[in-house]
Design a protein around this motif. Structure first.
Motif: not given
Length: 138
Positions: A114-134
């Motif tokens: 997450l990154e906070q913009g100049p307007d102080l709102r948080w936005r998602c910048a990257a997503i990763d789904l990892g690993g095998e199902r356990l």
């Protein structure tokens, strides 16, 4: 002496009328908890990808559009839940978070930035789904 005076302080008997346990005030969700729930809704097929349009920046929306059609966090009839979510703040205005997602007996990992913009709102910048199902720990 009545029974009310003999009970320990802070103890409430639910069977007695008029005694209501104190409710803790709810704290607002931290940004990474809020985003974990929203990302899960999209990646499990409960919400459409465009639901995250104003909440993503950079490649994050493109990542969602590639991942969401397969509903990678939706498995069968059971509804997935965020089991745990933790975040670190490596720099001001940045949160790197991870969540464990449980769907019945299966557990998956989801990481996001997450990154906070100049307007102080948080936005998602990257997503990763990892690993095998356990299997879930009992």
């Amino acid at each position: 002496m009545s029974k009310d005076r003999t009970r320990p302080a802070g103890r409430y008997d639910r069977s007695r009328p008029g005694t209501v346990p104190r409710q803790r005030p709810r704290r607002p969700l931290r940004p990474h908890h809020w985003f974990a729930e929203r990302l899960l809704a999209v990646l499990s097929g409960q919400r459409p990808v465009h639901w995250m349009l104003g909440h993503t920046i950079g490649e994050a929306y493109d990542q969602l559009t590639r991942l969401a059609p397969d509903a990678p966090l939706g498995a069968g009839r059971r509804r997935p839940v965020v089991r745990a979510c933790h975040g670190t703040q490596p720099a001001t205005g940045v949160v790197e978070a991870f969540a464990s997602i449980a769907t019945g007996e299966q557990v998956r990992a989801m990481a996001f930035r997450l990154e906070q913009g100049p307007d102080l709102r948080w936005r998602c910048a990257a997503i990763d789904l990892g690993g095998e199902r356990l299997p879930a720990a009992r």
